[in-house]
Design an enzyme around this catalytic site. Structure first.
Site, mmCIF file in Angstrom:
data_model
loop_
_atom_site.group_PDB
_atom_site.id
_atom_site.type_symbol
_atom_site.label_atom_id
_atom_site.label_comp_id
_atom_site.label_asym_id
_atom_site.label_seq_id
_atom_site.Cartn_x
_atom_site.Cartn_y
_atom_site.Cartn_z
ATOM 1 N N ASP A 292 0.835 -1.195 0.000
ATOM 2 C CA ASP A 292 0.000 0.000 0.000
ATOM 3 C C ASP A 292 0.876 1.253 0.000
ATOM 4 O OD1 ASP A 292 -2.776 1.024 0.429
ATOM 5 O OD2 ASP A 292 -1.899 1.841 2.253
ATOM 6 N N GLU B 206 1.742 -0.067 -4.942
ATOM 7 C CA GLU B 206 0.786 0.969 -5.351
ATOM 8 C C GLU B 206 1.598 2.247 -5.518
ATOM 9 O OE1 GLU B 206 -3.255 3.199 -3.760
ATOM 10 O OE2 GLU B 206 -1.643 2.762 -2.382
HETATM 11 C C1 NOJ Z 1 -4.479 3.014 -0.712
HETATM 12 C C2 NOJ Z 1 -5.561 1.992 -0.546
HETATM 13 O O1 NOJ Z 1 -5.814 1.370 -1.775
HETATM 14 C C3 NOJ Z 1 -6.744 2.725 0.012
HETATM 15 O O2 NOJ Z 1 -7.905 1.944 0.018
HETATM 16 C C4 NOJ Z 1 -6.404 3.202 1.399
HETATM 17 O O3 NOJ Z 1 -7.472 3.982 1.899
HETATM 18 C C5 NOJ Z 1 -5.133 4.049 1.387
HETATM 19 N N1 NOJ Z 1 -4.094 3.486 0.580
HETATM 20 C C6 NOJ Z 1 -4.601 4.241 2.798
HETATM 21 O O4 NOJ Z 1 -4.057 3.050 3.290
#
Ligand code: NOJ
Length: 534
Positions: free
Chosen positions: A220, A278
């Protein structure tokens, strides 16, 4: 005919690492299937539906966070990264899922959250109880406020979810004290990755799950973690998550790469494991840095998910995504949606056109070299649910924006499995955690499974063809000339993919149509459709 830059290695499933061309299926566990009748999906539900996933033909699961969490952000607020939340069935459910998925040759990747913890993580609880400047506070980012009494936040950074990225704490003696940084919700304090304990603990988490048999991780906010020296103000304050601003000091600081190199060293001890970051970074060179040989294996590229349904935009997104990874020899990634983005059917206009376009775009992404990520429910052609009653909204965005942004719940509504009325076999409880629209009766798995023309059948056929046909080989694509509003490309193996985003049917090039998202007639591909020719 123009050639795109080639990734150096071809997609040969016998010699390439599995993840370079895998079809990943993203499970949002709260919404996939409920096995214990509490109205919330869980890991037992995923295990019970593995037969379905096998039928769909996917290679690997990406399971959104299931670790212990107070669920302030759907599990992205982790209180114990080395345990599974009882809501999802506890650690035994994870062990069972891994074993049974592996029996069916499905890999399992987990979602880990290195940038922040829950405010209920024991470290943060200790930090709040400790004094400014203490070792306990140093695992997070605490600072004195600005202004004479420190009543202003330390800088102007906003939280991605709205409001300031800082919250002021009350010290043990009852006085207003320091502020802590949270790029997301206040319940998600950012970790201080300059503290060696933070990196060491994350390595322990990686090993913990890899030793239990997990095949890798989605990381993440993989462009977060490192913060710039002095935490300077933002030049242009904006909060939107889907807008990349490469000058945003909250993200993409160069020190983040050292963190990825450390993570990669651990993963390299497990030769088949994959890390997928991500990475919301626009600049192709900077994006490519994340997937250098000693950093992440894959990084999400969101350009296709951000592209409107026009041939020119789609082509630019494809070119861009290929160009971002080519210089470092990484595999491209393709995704049309996830749990943070409105579902593609809705983005492409909704209704029958939206479904037709989403089907076409699925065929386009599957025709491309690289790894593909399917968000659960896409295979059913689900739309976003944009009229959820306000009282059921759970996304922290709703509260933090002062009820001006509804947030992401509309793409997180549970999947309809069977039957004619909600909750459509998702749960044995009377209702699901988010209500399901009665109109989804026609979109259930049961209603689509045996229906040749259904979106589910298209997904199954497309994934199967891509997995077995040699025509999908080759690391690059060649663009063909095509009529206005259309695109056509060819893989070196011989596959030709045609997309028609125009309003009229177009003539197909010579060749046999092996699959089409809408039936061609008299050699013509209808509007809002794609076809594969072999
Ligand atoms: C990205 C995640 O995909 C999202 O769902 C989340 O709210 C944020 N990061 C914070 O962790």
């Amino acid at each position: 005919m123009t050639d795109t830059p080639a990734a150096p290695a071809s997609v040969d499933r016998t010699t390439e690492p599995w993840w370079r061309s895998a079809v990943f299926y993203q499970v949002y566990p709260r919404s996939f299937a409920d096995s214990d009748s509490d109205g919330v999906g869980d890991l037992g539900g995923v295990r019970e539906r593995l037969g379905y996933l096998e039928l769909l033909g996917i290679d690997a699961l990406w399971i959104c966070p299931v670790m212990r969490s107070p669920m302030a952000d759907g599990g992205y607020d982790v209180a114990d990264p080395r345990d599974i939340d009882p809501l999802f069935g506890g650690i035994a459910a994870m062990d069972e899922l891994i074993a049974e998925a592996h029996d069916r040759h499905i890999k399992v990747t987990m979602d880990l959250v290195p940038n922040h913890t829950s405010s209920r993580h024991p470290w943060f609880v200790a930090a709040l109880a400790a004094a400014p400047g203490s070792r306990d506070r140093d695992r997070y980012i605490f600072r004195a406020g600005r202004g004479p009494s420190g009543a202003q936040p330390p800088n102007n950074w906003p939280s991605i979810f709205g409001g300031p990225a800082w919250t002021r704490v009350t010290e043990a003696d009852g006085t207003p004290g320091e502020w802590y940084l949270h790029i997301f919700a206040a319940e998600q304090p950012d970790l201080n990755w300059e503290n060696p304990e933070v990196a060491a603990d994350f390595e322990q988490t990686l090993r913990f799950w890899l030793d239990r048999g997990v095949d890798g991780f989605r990381l993440d906010v993989a462009h977060g973690m490192a913060k710039p020296d002095g935490l300077p103000d933002m030049a242009r304050v904006q909060t939107t998550m889907l807008v990349n601003d490469d000058s945003d000091p909250r993200f993409n600081n160069p020190e983040v790469h050292e963190i990825h190199r450390r993570i990669r060293k651990v993963l390299d001890e497990y030769p088949n494991a994959v890390s997928i970051g991500e990475v919301w970074v626009d600049d192709n060179i900077r994006f490519g840095e994340y997937v250098r040989a000693d950093e992440l294996h894959l990084a999400f590229n969101f350009r296709l998910a951000q592209a409107a349904f026009t041939a020119a935009t789609v082509r630019a997104a494809i070119d861009n995504s290929l160009a971002a990874v080519a210089p470092v020899g990484a595999s491209p990634t393709w995704t049309l949606s996830n749990h943070d983005i409105a579902r593609e059917v809705t983005r492409y206009g909704g209704g029958l056109d939206g479904v037709a376009r989403a089907r076409a775009m699925f065929m386009v992404e599957l025709a491309l070299p690289g790894a593909v990520f399917i968000y659960n429910g896409s295979e059913l052609g689900l739309p976003n649910v944009d009229d959820l009653p306000e009282e059921v909204l759970r996304d922290p965005v709703w509260e933090r924006s002062g009820h001006t942004e509804r947030g992401r719940d509309g793409c997180r509504v549970p999947l309809p499995w069977e039957g004619a009325t909600p909750p459509f076999g998702f749960t044995a409880a009377a209702t699901s955690w988010l209500p399901m629209p009665p109109e989804w009766a026609g979109l259930t798995v049961e209603s689509q499974l045996e229906e040749l023309g259904s979106t589910l059948s298209l997904y199954r056929m497309a994934i199967q063809l891509r997995g077995v046909r040699p025509e999908f080989a080759g690391p690059r694509i060649e663009w063909y000339g095509s009529p206005a509003g259309c695109l056509a490309f060819r893989r070196p193996g011989g596959l030709v993919c045609v997309l028609n985003t125009s309003a009229v049917p177009i003539s197909l090039p010579p060749g046999e149509v092996s699959l089409a998202s809408a039936r061609p007639e008299n050699g013509q591909l209808p509007a809002n459709a794609a076809a594969w020719l072999i």
